[in-house]
Design an enzyme around this catalytic site. Structure first.
Site, PDB file in Angstrom:
ATOM      1  N   GLU A  17       0.818  -1.209   0.000  1.00  0.00           N
ATOM      2  CA  GLU A  17       0.000   0.000   0.000  1.00  0.00           C
ATOM      3  C   GLU A  17       0.854   1.262   0.000  1.00  0.00           C
ATOM      4  O   GLU A  17       0.518   2.257  -0.652  1.00  0.00           O
ATOM      5  CB  GLU A  17      -0.917   0.000   1.236  1.00  0.00           C
ATOM      6  CG  GLU A  17      -1.894  -1.169   1.295  1.00  0.00           C
ATOM      7  CD  GLU A  17      -1.345  -2.360   2.072  1.00  0.00           C
ATOM      8  OE1 GLU A  17      -2.131  -3.029   2.754  1.00  0.00           O
ATOM      9  OE2 GLU A  17      -0.122  -2.629   1.984  1.00  0.00           O
TER      10      GLU A  17
ATOM     11  N   ALA B 237      11.063 -36.503 -10.004  1.00  0.00           N
ATOM     12  CA  ALA B 237      10.912 -36.903 -11.399  1.00  0.00           C
ATOM     13  C   ALA B 237      10.969 -38.418 -11.462  1.00  0.00           C
ATOM     14  O   ALA B 237      11.763 -39.053 -10.755  1.00  0.00           O
ATOM     15  CB  ALA B 237      12.019 -36.294 -12.255  1.00  0.00           C
TER      16      ALA B 237
ATOM     17  N   GLU C 124      13.107 -32.345  -2.450  1.00  0.00           N
ATOM     18  CA  GLU C 124      13.427 -32.856  -3.790  1.00  0.00           C
ATOM     19  C   GLU C 124      13.916 -34.308  -3.795  1.00  0.00           C
ATOM     20  O   GLU C 124      14.262 -34.825  -4.842  1.00  0.00           O
ATOM     21  CB  GLU C 124      14.464 -31.953  -4.458  1.00  0.00           C
ATOM     22  CG  GLU C 124      13.917 -30.629  -4.940  1.00  0.00           C
ATOM     23  CD  GLU C 124      14.722 -30.046  -6.088  1.00  0.00           C
ATOM     24  OE1 GLU C 124      15.571 -30.740  -6.656  1.00  0.00           O
ATOM     25  OE2 GLU C 124      14.498 -28.866  -6.405  1.00  0.00           O
TER      26      GLU C 124
END
Length: 353
Positions: free
Chosen positions: A59, A165, A291
């Site tokens: 703001e 993956a 990961e």
């Protein structure tokens, strides 16, 4: 309720707030992502976003961005902000006071700030001062944008995202062998994901076998805090994790000490995941990307200590190897393709905000 003719422009300006807020990704945690626009007669005369933790809020940047020739319009303008303006002194003064100081008479808010320090107080103070406040414009989108912030504020634990993956037949690698599964384009996206989170973690085997750097060299942004489980401190000092290039935390069973940017934190053998997350919460680490490897990821799942999962599936087969983790309490949010890879996004439906 607002009439339909009012809803469309309100949503348009709030959408702009959300776009601006995203520019602070990776820079403001554990603070929320906030964007703001100031509109006079359907013309944006000011824009701003929270750029850096401890710096001015959205703001303030928005109102201060108004040009000299438009400053006389500020009091007659509508201020849009995707999160309720703060009402307390922190590293900066309350935004509510700044809004009142500029005599703005209408504020449109995306969603309420449910943190204990605000929780409706900002909106109440504005209304007590005679400011018209409209709440709930793109409320779901506003909540989703700051899901990490709300989760951390409610539970004092980091928002956890799992990522791995896997091959077309569900293997994430082979024992004692470093394999590349996702394509180079998915790799760039993963690095962008890293830049969006406060910390990143791998297990011992992944650190030893893959020797990851866990940085954002393929994307723009701030490197996350690196973390690894090394219970008996047997990882070699030649690992990238110990290169002193970024802050690193080593969870272990043996010692508690700080060595430059590397911190060793001792935990007990029982409830490792819960201990780690509590420690990170106390350190103001509001989000964590995990990961690998398979054991580390599955421990997070088994403890039900995850919020999102992102699985990159290759179109190539391995036929054997290390089986990928098995998710529980998971629902698919969306799917996308990046050339040969399919990425599926999951939500843990037991951890909804």
């Amino acid at each position: 309720m607002t009439c339909m003719s009012e809803t469309i422009p309100h949503e348009s300006y709030m959408q702009r707030c959300l776009q601006l807020a995203l520019l602070g990704t990776g820079q403001v945690a554990p603070n929320p992502l906030v964007g703001s626009v100031l509109v006079h007669n359907n013309r944006i005369i000011g824009e701003g976003y929270h750029q850096q933790f401890g710096a001015a809020h959205a703001e303030v940047h928005c109102i201060e961005s108004v040009s000299e020739q438009d400053k006389n319009l500020i009091a007659d303008s509508t201020l849009y902000v995707n999160l309720e303006p703060c009402s307390h002194f922190g590293k900066t003064p309350p935004c509510v006071d700044f809004i009142k100081q500029h005599q703005i008479q209408k504020v449109v808010v995306g969603c309420k700030d449910f943190s204990s320090k605000v929780n409706g107080k900002g909106i109440a103070l504005l209304r007590e001062h005679g400011v018209e406040v409209l709440e709930g414009v793109l409320e779901n989108e506003s909540k989703h944008l700051n899901r990490r912030f709300f989760y951390f504020e409610n539970r004092r634990l980091p928002y956890v995202i799992l990522k791995w993956a896997e091959s077309a037949d569900g293997f994430i690698g082979k024992a004692n062998q470093s394999l590349k599964i996702s394509n180079i384009f998915s790799d760039r996206l993963v690095h962008q994901w890293r830049a969006e989170e406060s910390a990143i973690m791998v297990g011992y085997r992944t650190a030893l076998q893959d020797n990851p750097q866990l940085n954002v060299r393929l994307a723009k942004g701030k490197n996350p805090v690196r973390m690894v489980f090394d219970r008996d401190l047997s990882l070699p000092s030649t690992c990238h994790l110990f290169d002193q290039s970024q802050r690193t935390i080593v969870f272990n069973y043996l010692i508690e000490k700080s060595d430059g940017v590397i911190e060793f934190i001792k935990i007990l053998p029982d409830n490792e995941i819960e201990q780690m997350l509590e420690i990170l919460g106390n350190k103001q680490v509001s989000s964590l990307l995990v990961e690998g490897g398979a054991k580390c990821l599955q421990k997070m799942v088994n403890a039900n200590q995850w919020n999102e999962a992102r699985i990159i599936k290759s179109n190539e087969y391995l036929y054997n190897g290390i089986v990928g983790p098995h998710l529980q309490n998971a629902e698919i949010i969306k799917q996308m393709h990046i050339q040969t890879d399919q990425i599926t996004f999951f939500n843990n439906y037991t951890h909804n905000l």
